[in-house]
Motif scaffolding. Sequence first.
Motif, PDB file in Angstrom:
ATOM      1  N   ARG A 188       5.418   2.057  -5.540  1.00 10.63           N
ATOM      2  CA  ARG A 188       6.284   1.087  -6.217  1.00 10.63           C
ATOM      3  C   ARG A 188       5.492  -0.217  -6.261  1.00 10.63           C
ATOM      4  N   THR A 189       4.870  -0.490  -7.374  1.00 11.80           N
ATOM      5  CA  THR A 189       3.921  -1.594  -7.441  1.00 11.80           C
ATOM      6  C   THR A 189       4.648  -2.938  -7.526  1.00 11.80           C
ATOM      7  N   PRO A 190       4.018  -3.992  -6.994  1.00 11.60           N
ATOM      8  CA  PRO A 190       4.698  -5.287  -6.916  1.00 11.60           C
ATOM      9  C   PRO A 190       4.711  -6.044  -8.236  1.00 11.60           C
ATOM     10  N   VAL A 191       5.597  -7.014  -8.297  1.00 10.50           N
ATOM     11  CA  VAL A 191       5.601  -8.001  -9.370  1.00 10.50           C
ATOM     12  C   VAL A 191       5.361  -9.368  -8.749  1.00 10.50           C
ATOM     13  N   ILE A 192       4.688 -10.236  -9.495  1.00  5.02           N
ATOM     14  CA  ILE A 192       4.483 -11.612  -9.032  1.00  5.02           C
ATOM     15  C   ILE A 192       4.755 -12.564 -10.192  1.00  5.02           C
ATOM     16  N   GLU A 193       5.403 -13.677  -9.877  1.00  4.96           N
ATOM     17  CA  GLU A 193       5.606 -14.713 -10.882  1.00  4.96           C
ATOM     18  C   GLU A 193       4.424 -15.663 -10.798  1.00  4.96           C
ATOM     19  N   VAL A 194       3.545 -15.616 -11.783  1.00  2.00           N
ATOM     20  CA  VAL A 194       2.304 -16.384 -11.736  1.00  2.00           C
ATOM     21  C   VAL A 194       2.463 -17.771 -12.348  1.00  2.00           C
ATOM     22  N   ALA A 195       3.533 -17.982 -13.089  1.00  2.00           N
ATOM     23  CA  ALA A 195       3.849 -19.273 -13.691  1.00  2.00           C
ATOM     24  C   ALA A 195       5.323 -19.225 -14.065  1.00  2.00           C
ATOM     25  N   PRO A 196       5.954 -20.372 -14.257  1.00  2.00           N
ATOM     26  CA  PRO A 196       7.360 -20.343 -14.658  1.00  2.00           C
ATOM     27  C   PRO A 196       7.557 -19.505 -15.935  1.00  2.00           C
ATOM     28  N   GLY A 197       8.380 -18.490 -15.824  1.00  2.00           N
ATOM     29  CA  GLY A 197       8.660 -17.635 -16.973  1.00  2.00           C
ATOM     30  C   GLY A 197       7.639 -16.562 -17.248  1.00  2.00           C
ATOM     31  N   LEU A 198       6.604 -16.430 -16.400  1.00  2.00           N
ATOM     32  CA  LEU A 198       5.573 -15.413 -16.599  1.00  2.00           C
ATOM     33  C   LEU A 198       5.413 -14.560 -15.351  1.00  2.00           C
ATOM     34  N   VAL A 199       5.667 -13.266 -15.511  1.00  2.00           N
ATOM     35  CA  VAL A 199       5.619 -12.316 -14.405  1.00  2.00           C
ATOM     36  C   VAL A 199       4.589 -11.243 -14.712  1.00  2.00           C
ATOM     37  N   PHE A 200       3.772 -10.915 -13.718  1.00  2.00           N
ATOM     38  CA  PHE A 200       2.850  -9.787 -13.826  1.00  2.00           C
ATOM     39  C   PHE A 200       3.408  -8.602 -13.057  1.00  2.00           C
ATOM     40  N   LYS A 201       3.388  -7.431 -13.666  1.00  2.00           N
ATOM     41  CA  LYS A 201       3.677  -6.181 -12.965  1.00  2.00           C
ATOM     42  C   LYS A 201       2.330  -5.554 -12.642  1.00  2.00           C
ATOM     43  N   LEU A 202       2.014  -5.425 -11.353  1.00  2.00           N
ATOM     44  CA  LEU A 202       0.667  -5.076 -10.913  1.00  2.00           C
ATOM     45  C   LEU A 202       0.478  -3.572 -10.763  1.00  2.00           C
ATOM     46  N   GLU A 203       0.511  -2.894 -11.889  1.00  2.00           N
ATOM     47  CA  GLU A 203       0.332  -1.444 -11.875  1.00  2.00           C
ATOM     48  C   GLU A 203      -1.120  -1.057 -11.668  1.00  2.00           C
ATOM     49  N   LEU A 204      -2.033  -2.013 -11.691  1.00  2.00           N
ATOM     50  CA  LEU A 204      -3.416  -1.727 -11.347  1.00  2.00           C
ATOM     51  C   LEU A 204      -3.557  -1.326  -9.876  1.00  2.00           C
ATOM     52  N   LEU A 205      -2.514  -1.576  -9.080  1.00  2.00           N
ATOM     53  CA  LEU A 205      -2.534  -1.199  -7.659  1.00  2.00           C
ATOM     54  C   LEU A 205      -2.025   0.218  -7.430  1.00  2.00           C
ATOM     55  N   GLN A 206      -1.720   0.923  -8.513  1.00  2.00           N
ATOM     56  CA  GLN A 206      -1.252   2.308  -8.399  1.00  2.00           C
ATOM     57  C   GLN A 206      -2.397   3.210  -7.938  1.00  2.00           C
ATOM     58  N   HIS A 207      -2.070   4.373  -7.382  1.00  2.00           N
ATOM     59  CA  HIS A 207      -3.084   5.373  -7.035  1.00  2.00           C
ATOM     60  C   HIS A 207      -4.020   5.593  -8.224  1.00  2.00           C
ATOM     61  N   THR A 208      -5.281   5.720  -7.980  1.00  2.00           N
ATOM     62  CA  THR A 208      -6.373   5.919  -8.944  1.00  2.00           C
ATOM     63  C   THR A 208      -6.623   4.700  -9.821  1.00  2.00           C
ATOM     64  N   GLY A 209      -5.926   3.586  -9.562  1.00  2.00           N
ATOM     65  CA  GLY A 209      -6.226   2.359 -10.279  1.00  2.00           C
ATOM     66  C   GLY A 209      -5.575   2.204 -11.634  1.00  2.00           C
ATOM     67  N   SER A 210      -4.549   2.997 -11.946  1.00  2.00           N
ATOM     68  CA  SER A 210      -3.801   2.802 -13.194  1.00  2.00           C
ATOM     69  C   SER A 210      -2.423   3.418 -13.060  1.00  2.00           C
ATOM     70  N   PHE A 211      -1.570   3.184 -14.063  1.00  2.00           N
ATOM     71  CA  PHE A 211      -0.202   3.700 -14.088  1.00  2.00           C
ATOM     72  C   PHE A 211      -0.126   5.212 -14.266  1.00  2.00           C
ATOM     73  N   LYS A 212      -1.205   5.849 -14.643  1.00  2.00           N
ATOM     74  CA  LYS A 212      -1.175   7.229 -15.105  1.00  2.00           C
ATOM     75  C   LYS A 212      -0.654   8.277 -14.111  1.00  2.00           C
ATOM     76  N   PRO A 213      -0.805   8.104 -12.788  1.00  2.00           N
ATOM     77  CA  PRO A 213      -0.277   9.141 -11.892  1.00  2.00           C
ATOM     78  C   PRO A 213       1.225   9.366 -12.006  1.00  2.00           C
ATOM     79  N   ARG A 214       1.958   8.393 -12.495  1.00  2.00           N
ATOM     80  CA  ARG A 214       3.399   8.579 -12.644  1.00  2.00           C
ATOM     81  C   ARG A 214       3.686   9.762 -13.580  1.00  2.00           C
ATOM     82  N   GLY A 215       3.069   9.739 -14.745  1.00  2.00           N
ATOM     83  CA  GLY A 215       3.271  10.822 -15.693  1.00  2.00           C
ATOM     84  C   GLY A 215       2.651  12.123 -15.236  1.00  2.00           C
TER      85      GLY A 215
END
Length: 310
Positions: free
Chosen positions: A21-48
């Motif tokens: 369950r990868t984290p989210v961070i608010e990097v600026a007011p109104g701007l959020v990053f979803k850090l799926e680069l932290l997923q296993h193997t370095g991308s979102f792809k293992p989910r599928g």
Amino acid sequence: MTVNVQDVQAAAERITGRVRRTPVIEVAPGLVFKLELLQHTGSFKPRGAFNRLLLAKENGQLTGQGVVAASGGNAGLASAYAARELGVPARIFVPVNAPAPKVAKLRTLGAEVVEVGNEYAEAYAAAVIARDETDALLVHAFDQPEIVAGQGTIGLELLEQVEAFDTVLVAVGGGGLVAGIATAIGDRAKVIGVEPVLSSALHRALEAGQPVDGPVGGVAADSLGSRRLGDIAFAVAQKEGIGSLLVEEEAIIAARRKLWHDYHLAVEHGAATAYAALDSAAYQPADGERVIVLICGANTDPATLSVPTV
């Protein structure tokens, strides 16, 4: 083939404990990053990939022949990882110009790597032949219901992690990721696909009224280099009103460099593409608009982060 929110919810239950369950961070007011680069193997792809393999296992379709897949890198890594975790072999077909770090990582995961052709479509054709010859399970990079539903679990996480948001910017190759997220989120926020001008399968499909073949090229082609949008993605794009934005090569390169220098996020060019829409002002949020940018992949050579690549 179609996918609905119930499929995404079922995928979330199925892959629990297999993916992060990868984290989210608010990097600026109104701007959020979803850090799926932290997923296993370095991308979102293992989910599928896990959703595809686990459902096949439930149905008795995952045999000792294992899996075959075609990929410029990330989908292959995900299939190899999921196969290893489930104890079956993986044979991954990659273009001959696939990035060396991704090919090396495939081999460390125990996959048999077959280099063929100059782009994803040629590698996929070889994978289909291998499936027919061996009866292994074919894992598509983006155009299977289980794959789309698995990627959509990111959208369910966003709804739980971020109290309120208006827009999600998602990089698009074949469309499995953006389709899954749009299916999960529905009408609770707008989802916009961001593509390189040199690899724009979603943009072409929306213009033509159907998926059509087109050229593939540019710095992000290893991860976003699909000639043609997936049929599932096109159906979802029409149903959910997914928007499309194009960004120039220079904008992608600049965004990747900025993600490193400003946020210490080492990402591949495909993962910088969504952020490039904001950084280059291709997308300009309205006053008070809350935007999520999906940062989707980290499989890159860190030595290239501070120097131009074109």
